[in-house]
Scaffold this motif. Structure first.
Motif, PDB file in Angstrom:
ATOM      1  N   ILE A   1      -3.690   0.285  15.570  1.00 15.98           N
ATOM      2  CA  ILE A   1      -3.307   1.543  14.927  1.00 15.98           C
ATOM      3  C   ILE A   1      -4.513   2.092  14.173  1.00 15.98           C
ATOM      4  CG2 ILE A   1      -1.779   2.619  13.226  1.00 15.98           C
ATOM      5  CD1 ILE A   1       0.305   0.492  13.896  1.00 15.98           C
ATOM      6  N   VAL A   2      -5.016   3.232  14.641  1.00 21.40           N
ATOM      7  CA  VAL A   2      -6.199   3.865  14.048  1.00 21.40           C
ATOM      8  C   VAL A   2      -5.752   5.079  13.245  1.00 21.40           C
ATOM      9  CG1 VAL A   2      -8.401   4.989  14.512  1.00 21.40           C
ATOM     10  CG2 VAL A   2      -7.647   3.085  15.950  1.00 21.40           C
ATOM     11  N   GLY A   3      -6.123   5.121  11.978  1.00 23.81           N
ATOM     12  CA  GLY A   3      -5.743   6.226  11.107  1.00 23.81           C
ATOM     13  C   GLY A   3      -5.191   5.694   9.797  1.00 23.81           C
ATOM     14  N   ASP A   4      -4.960   6.613   8.886  1.00 25.22           N
ATOM     15  CA  ASP A   4      -4.415   6.221   7.593  1.00 25.22           C
ATOM     16  C   ASP A   4      -3.424   7.278   7.144  1.00 25.22           C
ATOM     17  OD1 ASP A   4      -4.034   4.613   5.421  1.00 25.22           O
ATOM     18  OD2 ASP A   4      -6.151   4.551   4.836  1.00 25.22           O
ATOM     19  N   GLY A   5      -2.631   6.930   6.136  1.00 23.79           N
ATOM     20  CA  GLY A   5      -1.650   7.872   5.637  1.00 23.79           C
ATOM     21  C   GLY A   5      -0.560   7.184   4.841  1.00 23.79           C
ATOM     22  N   PRO A   6       0.421   7.954   4.389  1.00 26.23           N
ATOM     23  CA  PRO A   6       1.437   7.442   3.457  1.00 26.23           C
ATOM     24  C   PRO A   6       2.370   6.388   4.025  1.00 26.23           C
ATOM     25  CG  PRO A   6       1.980   9.665   4.185  1.00 26.23           C
ATOM     26  CD  PRO A   6       0.601   9.392   4.661  1.00 26.23           C
ATOM     27  N   ALA A   7       2.432   6.268   5.352  1.00 30.28           N
ATOM     28  CA  ALA A   7       3.382   5.319   5.943  1.00 30.28           C
ATOM     29  C   ALA A   7       2.780   3.942   6.195  1.00 30.28           C
ATOM     30  CB  ALA A   7       3.936   5.881   7.258  1.00 30.28           C
ATOM     31  N   ARG A   8       1.510   3.772   5.921  1.00 29.03           N
ATOM     32  CA  ARG A   8       0.843   2.523   6.321  1.00 29.03           C
ATOM     33  C   ARG A   8       1.496   1.287   5.704  1.00 29.03           C
ATOM     34  NH1 ARG A   8      -5.623   1.011   6.625  1.00 29.03           N
ATOM     35  NH2 ARG A   8      -5.327  -1.247   6.822  1.00 29.03           N
ATOM     36  N   SER A   9       1.739   1.301   4.420  1.00 30.68           N
ATOM     37  CA  SER A   9       2.315   0.135   3.755  1.00 30.68           C
ATOM     38  C   SER A   9       3.667  -0.227   4.352  1.00 30.68           C
ATOM     39  CB  SER A   9       2.450   0.401   2.254  1.00 30.68           C
ATOM     40  OG  SER A   9       3.051  -0.687   1.600  1.00 30.68           O
ATOM     41  N   ALA A  10       4.497   0.777   4.593  1.00 28.01           N
ATOM     42  CA  ALA A  10       5.825   0.529   5.168  1.00 28.01           C
ATOM     43  C   ALA A  10       5.711  -0.045   6.573  1.00 28.01           C
ATOM     44  CB  ALA A  10       6.636   1.823   5.184  1.00 28.01           C
ATOM     45  N   LEU A  11       4.736   0.435   7.339  1.00 27.71           N
ATOM     46  CA  LEU A  11       4.561  -0.051   8.711  1.00 27.71           C
ATOM     47  C   LEU A  11       4.032  -1.479   8.730  1.00 27.71           C
ATOM     48  CD1 LEU A  11       3.040   3.158  10.345  1.00 27.71           C
ATOM     49  CD2 LEU A  11       5.398   2.331  10.515  1.00 27.71           C
ATOM     50  N   GLU A  12       3.160  -1.822   7.791  1.00 31.96           N
ATOM     51  CA  GLU A  12       2.681  -3.196   7.699  1.00 31.96           C
ATOM     52  C   GLU A  12       3.838  -4.140   7.376  1.00 31.96           C
ATOM     53  OE1 GLU A  12      -0.355  -2.825   4.760  1.00 31.96           O
ATOM     54  OE2 GLU A  12      -1.951  -2.475   6.226  1.00 31.96           O
ATOM     55  N   SER A  13       4.715  -3.703   6.478  1.00 31.29           N
ATOM     56  CA  SER A  13       5.882  -4.519   6.128  1.00 31.29           C
ATOM     57  C   SER A  13       6.812  -4.664   7.316  1.00 31.29           C
ATOM     58  CB  SER A  13       6.631  -3.882   4.951  1.00 31.29           C
ATOM     59  OG  SER A  13       5.833  -3.863   3.787  1.00 31.29           O
ATOM     60  N   GLN A  14       6.982  -3.587   8.070  1.00 29.44           N
ATOM     61  CA  GLN A  14       7.848  -3.641   9.254  1.00 29.44           C
ATOM     62  C   GLN A  14       7.320  -4.654  10.266  1.00 29.44           C
ATOM     63  OE1 GLN A  14       7.794  -0.146  11.681  1.00 29.44           O
ATOM     64  NE2 GLN A  14       9.426  -0.836  13.037  1.00 29.44           N
ATOM     65  N   ALA A  15       6.006  -4.610  10.522  1.00 25.73           N
ATOM     66  CA  ALA A  15       5.416  -5.558  11.476  1.00 25.73           C
ATOM     67  C   ALA A  15       5.620  -7.001  11.015  1.00 25.73           C
ATOM     68  CB  ALA A  15       3.931  -5.253  11.657  1.00 25.73           C
ATOM     69  N   SER A  16       5.507  -7.222   9.707  1.00 26.35           N
ATOM     70  CA  SER A  16       5.741  -8.572   9.170  1.00 26.35           C
ATOM     71  C   SER A  16       7.199  -8.981   9.357  1.00 26.35           C
ATOM     72  CB  SER A  16       5.366  -8.615   7.684  1.00 26.35           C
ATOM     73  OG  SER A  16       3.987  -8.369   7.502  1.00 26.35           O
ATOM     74  N   ASP A  17       8.114  -8.067   9.063  1.00 27.29           N
ATOM     75  CA  ASP A  17       9.536  -8.370   9.191  1.00 27.29           C
ATOM     76  C   ASP A  17       9.913  -8.702  10.634  1.00 27.29           C
ATOM     77  OD1 ASP A  17       9.803  -7.902   6.496  1.00 27.29           O
ATOM     78  OD2 ASP A  17      10.583  -5.860   6.719  1.00 27.29           O
ATOM     79  N   LEU A  18       9.228  -8.069  11.583  1.00 25.98           N
ATOM     80  CA  LEU A  18       9.510  -8.313  13.000  1.00 25.98           C
ATOM     81  C   LEU A  18       8.788  -9.550  13.528  1.00 25.98           C
ATOM     82  CD1 LEU A  18       9.314  -4.643  14.389  1.00 25.98           C
ATOM     83  CD2 LEU A  18      11.369  -6.062  14.188  1.00 25.98           C
ATOM     84  N   GLY A  19       7.955 -10.162  12.676  1.00 24.54           N
ATOM     85  CA  GLY A  19       7.244 -11.373  13.091  1.00 24.54           C
ATOM     86  C   GLY A  19       6.071 -11.113  14.012  1.00 24.54           C
TER      87      GLY A  19
END
Length: 414
Positions: free
Chosen positions: A240-258
């Motif tokens: 994922i290339v880019g930055d923005g307000p959703a990054r933290s939430a997306l990192e948490s989602q990836a962790s939650d999905l394992g």
């Protein structure tokens, strides 16, 4: 021809709009025209920076959208500059501060003004007090007031054209898709170096996502689909290339999905580096439905990276063959075509008809874009008549401003 482009967003701000404007500037200049950018100040640009043909006006961060800026003064200064430059035409790229300054300049100089409607703001209302201030109907009111009196409107896609018709915009609208650079030199591609930087190898199956990491881009749906891809191709990586307000939430989602170890967040990169990231990917995936000109999609096509994305009026006209990509109806359907393209890399399978891709490349070529825009300018200059009543113009602009101050007006649903 002396052309003034008025925009709130320009480099070093990173966005599809900024990229579109830069492409337009370069193509117009390549045809021998003089192009001048009227834009906002930016904290990343020194006040003493040497920026030929770029004029920056005092600005502050937009209150609800901190990485975008609003100019708060400079109308008379812009007019003086425009007179010295002897502008032939004004082309606004925003409905806000610099857009209003552009309208003021064009009216005072009695020259034609055209506008590109880049953004479907209904997809961004959640940034403004969680959508409680301006409702979707209010966007139509704002658009009608701003575009009234323009010589012509540019729509980057059929989807945006239909939106403007729904808004009852009475100015003539022409569809001119934004172009991108199709011809790249081999030395511009350093994707081989990126493998080492990212801890990957040329055999790694790579799904690419490039763009602003914002909630309206629906990158969460891509991550959900990628979790299914990993079940079938465990060695696959999502970059994922880019930055923005959703990054933290997306990192948490990836962790939650394992799958956190399978998802690489690169962050923001320089514009000249983006092509190499497209080349790095084996497939470009997006679940966004908010795109009006799909620059990331067509940039991916120029890098010979197939696209997996959502159906839309715009994308349906671009992705006409599996060699270009595959479109799906729902985010749940993203995984299967992603897997197919990743497996094709491993087996050497040729998907679709490569000649269809070549035909599309001509349509999205930045040179085609530049020629079409010049033809549009010439037509605007031909049909322009200085019959705008100054009092009526002032009343219209005042009504435009009131459309922000009174977002719950009844005529929003007209």
């Amino acid at each position: 021809m002396n052309i003034g482009l008025f925009t709130d967003t320009y480099f070093p701000q990173v966005s599809g709009v900024a990229t579109s404007i830069k492409t337009l500037k370069e193509q117009l200049e390549a045809q021998g025209h003089q192009v001048y950018i009227f834009t906002s100040t930016d904290p990343k640009v020194s006040k003493n920076a040497n920026e030929p043909h770029i004029y920056r006006f005092s600005s502050v961060p937009f209150v609800w959208f901190k990485d975008r800026r609003m100019t708060y003064r400079g109308g008379f200064q812009a007019l003086q500059i425009a007179k010295e430059l002897k502008l032939d035409i004004v082309h606004t790229q925003t409905e806000f501060s610099l857009g209003m300054i552009g309208k003021f300049v064009a009216r005072q100089m009695k020259i034609p003004i055209v506008h590109t409607f880049h953004t479907n703001y209904e997809d961004y209302l959640h940034y403004i007090a969680n959508g409680k201030i301006i409702k979707p109907g209010g966007v139509a009111v704002i658009a009608r007031y701003f575009m009234h009196g323009m010589t012509g409107i540019v729509s980057p896609s059929k989807q945006t054209y239909d939106t403007l018709k729904e808004y009852k915009v009475d100015t003539p609208v022409v569809i001119i898709p934004t172009g991108v650079r199709v011809a790249h030199k081999p030395e511009e591609d350093y994707s081989q170096d990126l493998y080492k930087q990212l801890g990957l190898t040329p055999k790694t199956p790579i799904v690419m996502s490039i763009g602003r990491v914002a909630f309206e881009k629906n990158i969460d749906d891509v991550i959900t689909a990628f979790a299914q891809v990993v079940e079938r191709i465990p060695e696959a990586k999502l970059v994922i290339v880019g930055d923005g307000p959703a990054r933290s939430a997306l990192e948490s989602q990836a962790s939650d999905l394992g799958i956190r170890e399978s998802v690489i967040f690169v962050g923001e990169v320089q514009h000249e580096e983006v092509y190499s990231y497209y080349r790095l990917g084996d497939v470009f995936a997006s679940a966004s439905t908010s795109e009006t000109q799909g620059i990331t999609f067509i940039e991916s096509i120029t890098a010979d990276t197939p696209v997996v994305a959502m159906h839309s009026d715009y994308m349906d006209g671009i992705v006409i063959d599996p060699s270009i990509g595959t479109l799906v109806e729902t985010p749940d359907a993203l995984a299967d075509p992603i897997v197919r393209y990743l497996k094709a890399k491993e087996t050497g399978e040729v998907i679709g008809d490569p000649s269809e891709r070549e035909a599309i490349l001509h349509e999205i070529d930045e040179r085609t874009f530049g020629h079409r825009m010049i033809d549009f300018y010439r037509e605007a200059l031909t049909i322009y008549h200085d019959d705008d009543d100054d009092d009526m113009a002032e009343q219209n602009n005042a009504a435009y401003v009131r459309s922000f101050l009174h977002p719950f007006r009844r005529d929003q649903d007209d």
